[in-house]
Design an enzyme around this catalytic site. Sequence first.
Site, PDB file in Angstrom:
ATOM      1  N   VAL A 154       0.688  -1.063   0.000  1.00  0.00           N
ATOM      2  CA  VAL A 154       0.157  -0.041  -0.068  1.00  0.00           C
ATOM      3  C   VAL A 154       0.780   1.226   0.017  1.00  0.00           C
ATOM      4  CG1 VAL A 154      -2.035  -1.146   1.171  1.00  0.00           C
ATOM      5  CG2 VAL A 154      -0.261  -0.275   2.599  1.00  0.00           C
ATOM      6  N   SER A 155       0.315   2.404  -0.603  1.00  0.00           N
ATOM      7  CA  SER A 155       1.093   3.352  -0.670  1.00  0.00           C
ATOM      8  C   SER A 155       1.706   4.317   0.539  1.00  0.00           C
ATOM      9  CB  SER A 155       0.798   4.420  -1.861  1.00  0.00           C
ATOM     10  OG  SER A 155       0.758   3.798  -3.108  1.00  0.00           O
ATOM     11  N   SER A 156       0.646   3.999   1.506  1.00  0.00           N
ATOM     12  CA  SER A 156       0.975   4.982   2.732  1.00  0.00           C
ATOM     13  C   SER A 156       0.410   4.110   3.881  1.00  0.00           C
ATOM     14  CB  SER A 156       0.099   6.231   2.610  1.00  0.00           C
ATOM     15  OG  SER A 156      -1.365   6.187   2.649  1.00  0.00           O
TER      16      SER A 156
END
Length: 183
Positions: A11-13
Amino acid sequence: MTGTIVGYARVSSVGQNEEAQIGILKKNDATKLFIDKASGKSRNKRPRLAEALEWVREGDVLMVTRLDRLARSVKDLHDIAQELDRKNVGLKVTEQSIDTTTPQGRLMFTMLGAIAEFETDLRKERQEEGIALAKAEGRFNGRPVTIDHQAVRKAFDEGMKPAQIAKEFGIARSSVYRALAEK
């Protein structure tokens, strides 16, 4: 291939949740999982991907839910695919029905990787156009082009803390530290 199915989720964050990806990977028989919370633009700064690529052995399969979870550029995708191929490790992408252990899967992998990179470029182009329009309409200020390093140093010397200086000047605290580091 009869080895271990190794799942990789990203996931990006920190605010995003990887549980959906993990559920899909487990449902598809992944028994070893590696999870990163980082941008997919580059392989750098994704330690769990590096660990997964190091961990897999001949006969294993690296599984992801979508290609964009593995990489966002065709170059990174091809580099990863070549690394897996050298180790005789397959790649399966569950949501896009890709299996590089087959010729059709390798073709689909290459085509979807190119499309993913194209979409990233289009998104960036649209963002740049939106910023240009907002600037033309006077709605976009952006960050300060220059920082008055002397004023930052003076405020610090007068006892202001970096967080206070950042707020006062409307800059990031990291910019305050950079200004203070310059002589």
